[in-house]
Design an enzyme around this catalytic site. Structure first.
Site, PDB file in Angstrom:
ATOM      1  N   SER A 145       9.433  -1.759  -0.588  1.00  0.00           N
ATOM      2  CA  SER A 145       8.912  -2.455  -1.751  1.00  0.00           C
ATOM      3  C   SER A 145       8.644  -3.925  -1.417  1.00  0.00           C
ATOM      4  O   SER A 145       7.820  -4.207  -0.558  1.00  0.00           O
ATOM      5  CB  SER A 145       9.890  -2.295  -2.924  1.00  0.00           C
ATOM      6  OG  SER A 145       9.304  -2.696  -4.134  1.00  0.00           O
ATOM      7  N   ASP A 304       4.615   7.318  -6.090  1.00  0.00           N
ATOM      8  CA  ASP A 304       4.790   5.897  -6.417  1.00  0.00           C
ATOM      9  C   ASP A 304       3.594   5.386  -7.212  1.00  0.00           C
ATOM     10  O   ASP A 304       2.452   5.472  -6.769  1.00  0.00           O
ATOM     11  CB  ASP A 304       4.930   5.100  -5.117  1.00  0.00           C
ATOM     12  CG  ASP A 304       5.410   3.672  -5.324  1.00  0.00           C
ATOM     13  OD1 ASP A 304       5.311   3.157  -6.445  1.00  0.00           O
ATOM     14  OD2 ASP A 304       5.893   3.084  -4.340  1.00  0.00           O
ATOM     15  N   HIS A 333       8.620   5.364  -7.205  1.00  0.00           N
ATOM     16  CA  HIS A 333       9.053   4.155  -6.500  1.00  0.00           C
ATOM     17  C   HIS A 333      10.574   4.102  -6.365  1.00  0.00           C
ATOM     18  O   HIS A 333      11.095   3.658  -5.347  1.00  0.00           O
ATOM     19  CB  HIS A 333       8.543   2.914  -7.226  1.00  0.00           C
ATOM     20  CG  HIS A 333       8.652   1.673  -6.408  1.00  0.00           C
ATOM     21  ND1 HIS A 333       7.917   1.459  -5.257  1.00  0.00           N
ATOM     22  CD2 HIS A 333       9.423   0.561  -6.555  1.00  0.00           C
ATOM     23  CE1 HIS A 333       8.231   0.279  -4.736  1.00  0.00           C
ATOM     24  NE2 HIS A 333       9.145  -0.280  -5.511  1.00  0.00           N
TER      25      HIS A 333
END
Length: 359
Positions: A145, A304, A333
């Site tokens: 991320s 995601d 995610h």
């Protein structure tokens, strides 16, 4: 004045050490008088100093998830083989942040904290590794991320210092959709009257804003399949139970984000919105990614909604010596938290291949 928050203590997050970099000048023009980076290490640095792996943290996260989910003997990130350095990003609540800025940093506490960019994190990490450990070249950088944003930045900004890179669930340049979504995450905090322009007296003053922030994560951080299949029923936490999706959201996601510092989330969100390696090449993304000499496995998560596979693929195709390795997680995610053994096996298999590959 610094605020006390038990969420950001070793008792909650696990052990870490603070390393001072002294006065640190930021890309937006601000200055942190005494930048302290919170660092956790695993394993030993070998004599050649060529077995170091850097892990930068993601939005709202600390070193803890990496320690609990990804690092361990027999895993790809094996401390018996590698010297693993997990560096908490600037402003994440453990490293120098708005709520803990005191002493030399008291002039930048709370609402006065300067703007920080992904590039600032990477420059600080490079300085730390060089000055504290004598590391001039990394065996690999691995991050998820916002940590993936930092991984891409490392490979572009310091190509000679990175042998391998694994950006997981993150892009090299943030997309307009991601920018807009992140803005909603920030707006629900600043719209809470308790935020008080960033001068609240406790994170609990902003409880409603943090609840709404968590609700947005529940919608976008987790996939539609996660909710449709009721995957949440199989997630267990000590002393917490739930029978409905609303209870899961409130007792898990709201509880976690409700413990965090609002200014810390705002600082990290602003940074996330503006992640862009092309700042190193006058806005030319292809030129920026073309600078990379590391072997790269770009690893998006299939469900995601923040960093979809198509966005990562487009950047991977511009990156020399790179491969696209798609990870599969029903959690989207939030698959980064390792809810599924199958996801963790995929990560370990791909990382093992990357970390043992010649460069």
């Amino acid at each position: 004045m610094a605020l006390s928050n038990p969420f950001y203590t070793p008792e909650v997050q696990g052990a870490y050490a603070l390393h001072s970099l002294g006065e640190f000048h930021l890309e937006e023009g601000g200055v942190i008088p005494d930048l302290q980076l919170a660092v956790a290490t695993h394993g030993r640095l070998n004599e050649a100093k060529d077995n170091a792996i850097l892990i930068p943290t993601w939005f709202s996260g600390t070193q803890q998830t990496w320690e609990l989910v990804y690092i361990g003997p027999g895993r790809a990130l094996d401390p018996d083989k590698y010297f693993i350095v997990v560096v908490n990003q600037i402003g994440n609540g453990l490293s120098t942040s708005p709520h803990n800025a005191d002493g030399a940093n008291s002039a930048i506490s709370m609402s006065r904290f300067p703007k920080v960019r992904i590039g600032d994190d990477v420059r600080a990490q490079e300085q730390l590794l060089r000055e504290e450990f004598g590391i001039e070249r990394l065996h690999a950088v691995v991050g998820g991320s916002m940590g993936a944003q930092q991984t891409w930045e490392w490979a572009v900004r310091f190509p000679e210092k990175v042998a391998r890179a694994a950006p997981i669930a993150g892009t090299a340049r943030n997309t307009p959709h991601d920018f807009l979504f992140t803005q909603t995450l920030l707006d629900v905090i600043t719209d809470d009257p308790g935020w008080n322009g960033g001068e609240y007296t406790s994170n609990t003053d902003v409880a409603r804003g943090l609840e709404r922030h968590a609700d947005l994560w529940a919608v976008m951080g987790l996939s539609t399949e996660f909710w449709k299949t009721e995957f949440w029923r199989g997630i267990e936490l000590p002393d917490v139970t739930w029978d409905t999706e609303i209870e899961f959201k409130d007792r898990f996601i709201r509880t976690v984000f409700g413990a965090m510092d609002p200014n810390s989330l705002l600082l990290q969100g602003w940074k996330w919105q503006r992640g862009d390696v092309s700042r190193n090449t006058g806005g030319d993304l292809a030129a920026a990614l073309g600078r990379i000499t590391a072997k790269v496995f770009a690893m998006p998560i299939d469900e995601d909604m923040f960093f979809p596979v198509r966005d990562v693929r487009a950047e991977q195709e511009l990156t020399p010596n790179s491969e696209l390795r798609v990870l599969h997680s029903i959690a989207g995610h939030f698959g980064l938290f390792g809810f599924e053994p199958s996801y963790l096996k995929e990560v370990d298999d791909h990382l093992t291949e990357l970390l043992t590959s010649p460069v």
